[in-house]
Design an enzyme around this catalytic site. Sequence first.
Site, short mmCIF file in Angstrom:
data_model
loop_
_atom_site.label_atom_id
_atom_site.label_comp_id
_atom_site.label_asym_id
_atom_site.label_seq_id
_atom_site.Cartn_x
_atom_site.Cartn_y
_atom_site.Cartn_z
N SER A 23 0.48 -1.29 -0.03
CA SER A 23 -0.08 -0.06 0.02
C SER A 23 0.81 1.16 0.10
O SER A 23 0.57 2.18 -0.79
CB SER A 23 -1.04 0.11 1.27
OG SER A 23 -1.60 -1.19 1.26
N ARG A 27 1.54 3.94 -3.23
CA ARG A 27 1.48 5.58 -3.11
C ARG A 27 2.61 6.24 -3.19
O ARG A 27 2.56 7.18 -4.05
CB ARG A 27 0.88 5.67 -1.64
CG ARG A 27 -0.61 5.32 -1.53
CD ARG A 27 -1.15 4.78 -0.15
NE ARG A 27 -2.50 4.51 -0.01
CZ ARG A 27 -3.22 3.72 -0.41
NH1 ARG A 27 -2.39 2.68 -0.75
NH2 ARG A 27 -4.45 3.44 -0.11
N GLY A 70 -5.42 -4.04 -8.93
CA GLY A 70 -6.63 -2.96 -9.02
C GLY A 70 -5.99 -1.82 -8.53
O GLY A 70 -6.62 -0.65 -9.11
N SER A 145 -15.09 2.22 -2.85
CA SER A 145 -13.56 2.01 -2.92
C SER A 145 -12.86 3.10 -2.54
O SER A 145 -12.75 4.34 -2.95
CB SER A 145 -13.23 1.56 -4.34
OG SER A 145 -11.85 1.33 -4.30
N ASP A 298 -9.40 -6.37 3.83
CA ASP A 298 -8.64 -7.28 3.52
C ASP A 298 -8.03 -8.36 4.67
O ASP A 298 -7.61 -9.15 4.34
CB ASP A 298 -7.08 -6.49 2.90
CG ASP A 298 -7.36 -6.03 1.53
OD1 ASP A 298 -8.30 -6.42 1.00
OD2 ASP A 298 -6.40 -5.16 1.38
N ARG A 379 -5.16 -13.58 -1.47
CA ARG A 379 -5.45 -13.71 -0.16
C ARG A 379 -6.19 -15.01 0.11
O ARG A 379 -6.13 -15.22 1.26
CB ARG A 379 -6.26 -12.61 0.37
CG ARG A 379 -5.57 -11.28 0.05
CD ARG A 379 -5.94 -10.06 1.04
NE ARG A 379 -5.32 -8.85 0.61
CZ ARG A 379 -4.04 -8.19 1.02
NH1 ARG A 379 -3.46 -9.21 1.69
NH2 ARG A 379 -3.75 -7.15 0.62
N LYS A 403 1.01 -11.70 -6.11
CA LYS A 403 0.63 -10.57 -6.05
C LYS A 403 0.87 -9.30 -4.93
O LYS A 403 0.86 -8.17 -5.08
CB LYS A 403 -0.81 -10.53 -6.16
CG LYS A 403 -1.74 -9.23 -6.36
CD LYS A 403 -3.15 -9.68 -6.88
CE LYS A 403 -3.99 -8.32 -6.63
NZ LYS A 403 -3.68 -7.29 -7.52
#
Length: 421
Positions: A23, A27, A70, A145, A298, A379, A403
Amino acid sequence: MTTYQITAPERLRADITLPASKSISNRALIICALSGGCLLPDNLSDCDDTKVIIRALRDMPQTIDIGAAGTAMRFMTALLAATDCGEHVLTGTERMQHRPIGLLVDALRRLGADISYVGEEGYPPLRISGGQLEGGAVEIAGNVSSQYISALLMIGPMLARGLKLRLTGDIISRPYIDLTLWTMREFGADAEWSDVDTISVSPRPYRTRPYLIENDWSAASYWYEMVALSNDPEAEVRLHGLMDGSKQGDSSVRYIFSLLGVRTTFDSKEPGRPTTVTLRKNGHCVPRMEYDFVNAPDLAQTVVAACCGLGVPFRFRGLHTLRIKETDRIQALKTEMGKLGYDLHVDADDQLSWDGTMNGLPTLQPDAPTAIDTYKDHRMALSFAPLALRRPIAINDPEVVSKSYPRYWDDLRSSEFIVNS
């Protein structure tokens, strides 16, 4: 198709250097690109999702294929629209072409973006012609989202008038929005909540700087699950590179698993510095669990698997976004847990529950592990493999872990799990 059979050790001792946070890596890469700098952050994630962003930013081909990532689809859509980098087609896997993106496209168009659909309206592929956007005030639903919201926020400093983003309805995954704002401020942005439902971003460019990515609390969750499920009363797992007070939303895993018998100890609590976290059993487990995953969706698969393995009935809510992930995760959980004898119930609001009873499947034999389908969802593999501590398990298409956690199977092997194809 490859299948791994997982055999768990009787004694659980593990010393693991976790992967870097996907994450934060994603970013930071987008923000670095928007800053115009060429200084990449240190300790970038080596997962597939981060690699596709690195390739896209480095090569900038006319057609950018982000595969099943995604986050990359949402973030790259905003970046390409807000930068003067020419025309590109942004596409992905067949599943990605059925994951909605219309809300983000509509918001970007209201800010002045030139985006059209190559195929079905509301879904990738997208044709994007980049350029300077005027910016200003825009609204977007807060309950679909957080990646749409983060994508818009990160381009805010580059907009001529900045950005005033109002979130309508309920706001989900707020920690991920806060993580985005925190990362933006690390690179000099002026971005803050200006009201309970509004975020304001000033038109002040990012500045380049050296930056270290902390390791991933999402990846830590699977080791929490293993400690919870292990029958070894002295089970101990040491996880390196995590941070106390992390902005990662999934750092809430330490609180969730404290309810399922896992104690967390930090070697150091120095602010802003990665340290080592030790997981041990705390001797206490709730008889029943209720939790709202709206801020950490998640983690849902991991906690569902842990509760079933421990025999802890549950009712979980805040799961509706799981329908539009790499697969329909709610249905996948129901189907695969059903193979193991757990009859999960899904209500009209996508609340997921289990009453603690089994559905009468025959006793599972050690030489006949139940094969879990992963639906091209990392996951599913990551969260079901620890169930080998309680029953024979096999994982179909195990390579999907690349992933987010490419070294997962190697880390299991180093912890004396037997992983055979």
